[in-house]
Design a protein around this motif. Structure first.
Motif, short mmCIF file in Angstrom:
data_model
loop_
_atom_site.label_atom_id
_atom_site.label_comp_id
_atom_site.label_asym_id
_atom_site.label_seq_id
_atom_site.Cartn_x
_atom_site.Cartn_y
_atom_site.Cartn_z
N ASP A 3 0.81 -1.22 0.00
CA ASP A 3 0.00 0.00 0.00
C ASP A 3 0.85 1.27 0.00
O ASP A 3 0.50 2.25 -0.65
N GLU A 7 0.82 4.13 -2.87
CA GLU A 7 0.55 5.51 -2.50
C GLU A 7 1.63 6.44 -3.04
O GLU A 7 1.34 7.52 -3.56
N THR A 21 -6.70 6.72 1.26
CA THR A 21 -5.25 6.56 1.41
C THR A 21 -4.96 5.53 2.51
O THR A 21 -5.83 5.23 3.33
#
Length: 128
Positions: A3, A7, A21
């Motif tokens: 992740d 991002e 997010t």
């Protein structure tokens, strides 16, 4: 990619529209709980959990979200010799966190759709 790497790529590409997010996901978590399968309470018909029982290699993670909703993740080890408590918890948590993304995505999409005027079809008029 994890992740955090995703991002970073999103930010590098300048994709600035509203989105969920990793920080949003973590902020949604109020508390986390871990349960070993062997800790489960058996009914009166189950024998005690022995050392070789597969429940000993099963880990559950329960994440309680700020709104009171719960999500769960689990991990199970095929070979008892490879079982590691910390790794089992990490994998179970990762699997639980994966379930939060679509929930927050749905919430965000609801907010975004509220800002967009969506034409609705008028109901047909009743005939006399």
């Amino acid at each position: 990619m994890n992740d955090t790497e995703i991002e970073q790529e999103i930010q590098a590409k300048g994709l600035t529209a509203p989105r969920v997010t990793p920080g949003d996901v973590e902020a949604a978590i109020e508390s986390e709980w871990y349960i070993r399968g062997s800790d489960a309470k058996a009914d009166d018909f189950q024998p005690p959990v022995g050392a070789q029982n597969p429940l000993n290699q099963l880990t559950f993670c329960v994440l309680i979200l700020r709104n009171g909703f719960t999500v769960t993740g689990e991990s199970a080890c095929a070979s008892p010799e490879n079982f590691d408590v910390a790794l089992g918890r990490k994998i179970a948590r990762q699997n639980a966190v994966a379930k939060i993304w679509p929930l927050l995505g749905f919430r965000l999409r609801d907010r975004l759709s509220d800002r967009i005027s969506v034409p609705t079809m008028a109901a047909p008029e009743a005939s006399d």
